[in-house]
Scaffold this active site. Structure first.
Site, PDB file in Angstrom:
ATOM      1  N   GLY A  17       0.826  -1.220   0.000  1.00 44.43           N
ATOM      2  CA  GLY A  17       0.000   0.000   0.000  1.00 44.43           C
ATOM      3  C   GLY A  17       0.854   1.261   0.000  1.00 44.43           C
ATOM      4  O   GLY A  17       0.566   2.227  -0.726  1.00 44.43           O
ATOM      5  N   SER A 108      -2.904 -12.242  -5.193  1.00 41.44           N
ATOM      6  CA  SER A 108      -1.574 -12.817  -4.918  1.00 41.44           C
ATOM      7  C   SER A 108      -1.322 -13.968  -5.885  1.00 41.44           C
ATOM      8  O   SER A 108      -2.269 -14.671  -6.295  1.00 41.44           O
ATOM      9  CB  SER A 108      -1.533 -13.335  -3.482  1.00 41.44           C
ATOM     10  OG  SER A 108      -0.394 -14.151  -3.297  1.00 41.44           O
ATOM     11  N   SER A 109      -0.049 -14.205  -6.203  1.00 40.34           N
ATOM     12  CA  SER A 109       0.281 -15.280  -7.154  1.00 40.34           C
ATOM     13  C   SER A 109      -0.018 -16.665  -6.594  1.00 40.34           C
ATOM     14  O   SER A 109      -0.093 -17.639  -7.347  1.00 40.34           O
ATOM     15  CB  SER A 109       1.744 -15.181  -7.588  1.00 40.34           C
ATOM     16  OG  SER A 109       2.591 -15.279  -6.467  1.00 40.34           O
ATOM     17  N   CYS A 110      -0.208 -16.758  -5.256  1.00 38.58           N
ATOM     18  CA  CYS A 110      -0.528 -18.081  -4.693  1.00 38.58           C
ATOM     19  C   CYS A 110      -1.978 -18.467  -4.965  1.00 38.58           C
ATOM     20  O   CYS A 110      -2.408 -19.552  -4.561  1.00 38.58           O
ATOM     21  CB  CYS A 110      -0.196 -18.156  -3.202  1.00 38.58           C
ATOM     22  SG  CYS A 110      -1.143 -17.014  -2.215  1.00 38.58           S
ATOM     23  N   TYR A 137      -4.663 -18.506   3.007  1.00 38.80           N
ATOM     24  CA  TYR A 137      -4.482 -17.131   2.525  1.00 38.80           C
ATOM     25  C   TYR A 137      -4.930 -17.032   1.059  1.00 38.80           C
ATOM     26  O   TYR A 137      -5.634 -16.099   0.672  1.00 38.80           O
ATOM     27  CB  TYR A 137      -3.001 -16.766   2.676  1.00 38.80           C
ATOM     28  CG  TYR A 137      -2.588 -15.486   2.018  1.00 38.80           C
ATOM     29  CD1 TYR A 137      -2.919 -14.259   2.581  1.00 38.80           C
ATOM     30  CD2 TYR A 137      -1.846 -15.501   0.845  1.00 38.80           C
ATOM     31  CE1 TYR A 137      -2.519 -13.078   1.970  1.00 38.80           C
ATOM     32  CE2 TYR A 137      -1.442 -14.331   0.233  1.00 38.80           C
ATOM     33  CZ  TYR A 137      -1.778 -13.120   0.798  1.00 38.80           C
ATOM     34  OH  TYR A 137      -1.385 -11.954   0.193  1.00 38.80           O
ATOM     35  N   LYS A 141      -7.742 -14.686  -0.888  1.00 34.87           N
ATOM     36  CA  LYS A 141      -7.397 -13.814  -2.015  1.00 34.87           C
ATOM     37  C   LYS A 141      -8.226 -14.152  -3.265  1.00 34.87           C
ATOM     38  O   LYS A 141      -8.643 -13.262  -3.999  1.00 34.87           O
ATOM     39  CB  LYS A 141      -5.894 -13.920  -2.313  1.00 34.87           C
ATOM     40  CG  LYS A 141      -5.035 -13.171  -1.310  1.00 34.87           C
ATOM     41  CD  LYS A 141      -5.253 -11.683  -1.512  1.00 34.87           C
ATOM     42  CE  LYS A 141      -4.516 -10.809  -0.574  1.00 34.87           C
ATOM     43  NZ  LYS A 141      -4.878  -9.385  -0.724  1.00 34.87           N
ATOM     44  N   HIS A 180       9.299 -12.917   3.723  1.00 28.20           N
ATOM     45  CA  HIS A 180       9.466 -13.638   2.460  1.00 28.20           C
ATOM     46  C   HIS A 180      10.962 -13.883   2.229  1.00 28.20           C
ATOM     47  O   HIS A 180      11.805 -13.350   2.949  1.00 28.20           O
ATOM     48  CB  HIS A 180       8.852 -12.831   1.306  1.00 28.20           C
ATOM     49  CG  HIS A 180       7.362 -12.819   1.337  1.00 28.20           C
ATOM     50  ND1 HIS A 180       6.642 -11.785   1.879  1.00 28.20           N
ATOM     51  CD2 HIS A 180       6.450 -13.725   0.900  1.00 28.20           C
ATOM     52  CE1 HIS A 180       5.352 -12.056   1.773  1.00 28.20           C
ATOM     53  NE2 HIS A 180       5.201 -13.224   1.188  1.00 28.20           N
TER      54      HIS A 180
HETATM   55  O1  GFB Z   1       9.207 -15.920  -0.207  1.00 28.41           O
HETATM   56  P1  GFB Z   1       8.497 -17.158   0.176  1.00 28.41           P
HETATM   57  O2  GFB Z   1       8.139 -17.320   1.587  1.00 28.41           O
HETATM   58  O3  GFB Z   1       7.237 -17.181  -0.762  1.00 28.41           O
HETATM   59  O4  GFB Z   1       9.423 -18.425  -0.226  1.00 28.41           O
HETATM   60  P2  GFB Z   1       6.365 -18.258  -1.554  1.00 28.41           P
HETATM   61  C1  GFB Z   1       9.933 -18.596  -1.536  1.00 28.41           C
HETATM   62  C2  GFB Z   1      10.837 -19.805  -1.597  1.00 28.41           C
HETATM   63  O5  GFB Z   1      12.044 -19.509  -0.889  1.00 28.41           O
HETATM   64  C3  GFB Z   1      10.288 -21.082  -0.985  1.00 28.41           C
HETATM   65  C4  GFB Z   1      12.357 -20.580  -0.029  1.00 28.41           C
HETATM   66  O6  GFB Z   1      10.647 -22.183  -1.780  1.00 28.41           O
HETATM   67  C5  GFB Z   1      10.999 -21.153   0.365  1.00 28.41           C
HETATM   68  O7  GFB Z   1      11.130 -22.480   0.863  1.00 28.41           O
HETATM   69  N1  GFB Z   1      13.164 -20.083   1.103  1.00 28.41           N
HETATM   70  C6  GFB Z   1      14.464 -20.401   1.346  1.00 28.41           C
HETATM   71  C7  GFB Z   1      12.759 -19.253   2.070  1.00 28.41           C
HETATM   72  N2  GFB Z   1      14.876 -19.825   2.477  1.00 28.41           N
HETATM   73  C8  GFB Z   1      13.855 -19.096   2.950  1.00 28.41           C
HETATM   74  C9  GFB Z   1      13.694 -18.268   4.099  1.00 28.41           C
HETATM   75  O8  GFB Z   1      14.582 -18.079   4.910  1.00 28.41           O
HETATM   76  N3  GFB Z   1      12.470 -17.656   4.256  1.00 28.41           N
HETATM   77  C10 GFB Z   1      11.456 -17.834   3.358  1.00 28.41           C
HETATM   78  N4  GFB Z   1      10.289 -17.190   3.561  1.00 28.41           N
HETATM   79  N5  GFB Z   1      11.583 -18.635   2.269  1.00 28.41           N
HETATM   80  C11 GFB Z   1       4.431 -17.115  -0.294  1.00 28.41           C
HETATM   81  C12 GFB Z   1       3.097 -17.529   0.232  1.00 28.41           C
HETATM   82  O9  GFB Z   1       4.992 -18.232  -0.802  1.00 28.41           O
HETATM   83  O10 GFB Z   1       4.330 -16.192  -1.357  1.00 28.41           O
HETATM   84  C13 GFB Z   1       2.276 -16.352   0.508  1.00 28.41           C
HETATM   85  O11 GFB Z   1       3.260 -18.359   1.356  1.00 28.41           O
HETATM   86  C14 GFB Z   1       2.301 -15.314  -0.605  1.00 28.41           C
HETATM   87  O12 GFB Z   1       0.993 -16.778   0.722  1.00 28.41           O
HETATM   88  C15 GFB Z   1       3.692 -15.031  -1.097  1.00 28.41           C
HETATM   89  O13 GFB Z   1       1.527 -15.743  -1.684  1.00 28.41           O
HETATM   90  C16 GFB Z   1       3.733 -14.123  -2.308  1.00 28.41           C
HETATM   91  O14 GFB Z   1       6.291 -17.763  -2.940  1.00 28.41           O
HETATM   92  O15 GFB Z   1       6.833 -19.662  -1.422  1.00 28.41           O
END
Ligand code: GFB
Length: 309
Positions: A17, A108-110, A137, A141, A180
């Site tokens: 936002g 969201s792309s999910c 989530y 969305k 993320h």
């Molecule tokens: O960014 P992230 O949480 O979004 O994870 P998603 C992306 C990828 O990075 C996954 C890996 O394959 C994770 O396993 N990864 C590696 C990590 N190390 C890390 C870390 O330290 N932290 C995190 N967070 N990831 C989200 C959705 O999924 O995307 C939400 O859960 C939302 O709902 C968002 O849609 C845009 O793309 O996997």
């Protein structure tokens, strides 16, 4: 939308936002209402109703609702789902009741199916099961997308959805557990440097591929969509390029000068194997990003060093 039209950015304090507010200001829009502390509690239907009655915005961006990375989505699915269902339904219904001219809803792309063909096109939505790590989530969305379509179908409202690629940049969450991937890895790398550790932990296999968009380009693309998009199906907001998590981790390690290595924790989930959005419609409409992903990562890393260390 005129430069002095009254515009409400719901969620003006959050990562996405606030980027929309900055983009509106850059593009010369001068009449933004309900910003920051003036924003009503969007989970409170009566407060939202009163706000729309009092301020009568003409254009609305619906960017509210809690977000988090793959870890946070698994830890607190009810919190994410309910917050998004409440805020989006209040904003969209009161936008209709008060006669808003146009609304852009941030999805969201999910929302795309786990096994979707790549690159993902809006017609693939609801053609298969969702990715389990973010299904609650994502369901909220998807409901927002469908609610916009329902108002369009029943009342002819100009309520349109956009589906952003994974945003990153200054102002993101840099929480190692709940953020993320880009924010979390930048935090982990700098923490390892400070504690003289020789490795960082990256979740999963490193094989998943993600499509990232720099936050100020996303804000700009949202304003562009408000100015130019009139379609009834969602519009992907993407540059149309993806990168593996392994390559991303290596880029971030190089940017920071960290001398250690990345260890992959296979007990953590990968989530979707690939999430690459088809960005051709946005490109055909004439939108272009202002910055490469590499330069965006460099800016983000520098911003973290200046603001969090
Ligand atoms: O960014 P992230 O949480 O979004 O994870 P998603 C992306 C990828 O990075 C996954 C890996 O394959 C994770 O396993 N990864 C590696 C990590 N190390 C890390 C870390 O330290 N932290 C995190 N967070 N990831 C989200 C959705 O999924 O995307 C939400 O859960 C939302 O709902 C968002 O849609 C845009 O793309 O996997």
């Amino acid at each position: 939308m005129e430069k002095n039209s009254k515009i409400f950015v719901a969620g003006s304090d959050n990562f996405i936002g606030s980027s929309i507010v900055r983009a509106l200001t850059r593009h010369g829009y001068t009449n933004i209402t309900g910003e920051g502390i003036k924003e009503p509690d969007l989970r409170d239907k009566e407060a939202v109703k009163q706000f729309f009655k009092d301020t009568k915005p003409e254009y609305v961006f619906s960017a509210a609702g809690e977000i988090g990375g793959i870890g946070a989505n698994q830890e607190t699915p009810a919190f994410f789902m309910l917050d998004n269902l409440l805020t989006e339904s209040h904003i969209i219904s009161e936008a209709h009741n008060s006669g808003v001219k146009k609304l852009i809803y941030l999805a969201s792309s999910c929302t795309y199916p786990k096994e979707s063909n790549q690159p993902m096109k809006p017609e693939y939505l609801m053609t298969g099961p969702l990715e389990p790590t973010s299904e609650f989530y994502a369901t909220a969305k998807l409901t927002g997308i469908k609610l916009c379509e329902a108002y369009m179908q029943q009342y002819g409202d100009s309520f349109h959805s956009v589906i952003p690629a994974n945003p990153f940049g200054p102002g993101d969450s840099f929480d190692a557990e709940n953020g993320h991937v880009i924010g979390a890895l930048i935090r982990k790398i700098h923490t390892a440097q400070q504690s003289r550790s020789d490795s960082i932990t990256v979740w999963g296999t490193g094989k998943p591929r993600r499509d990232f968009i720099f936050i100020d380009d996303l804000g700009d693309a949202c304003v562009f969509a408000m100015e130019n998009y009139t379609g009834s199906s969602p519009l992907n907001l993407s540059v149309g390029e993806d990168v593996s998590i392994r390559d991303l981790a290596n880029i971030l390690i190089n940017l920071s000068g960290f001398q250690g290595q990345a260890n992959y924790d296979l007990s953590k989930q990968d989530g979707m194997a690939i999430k690459l959005l088809d960005g051709s419609e946005l490109k055909n409409l004439g939108w272009r990003p202002s910055i490469s992903i590499e330069d965006g990562l460099d800016q983000t890393n520098k911003w973290f060093v200046e603001n969090h260390l």
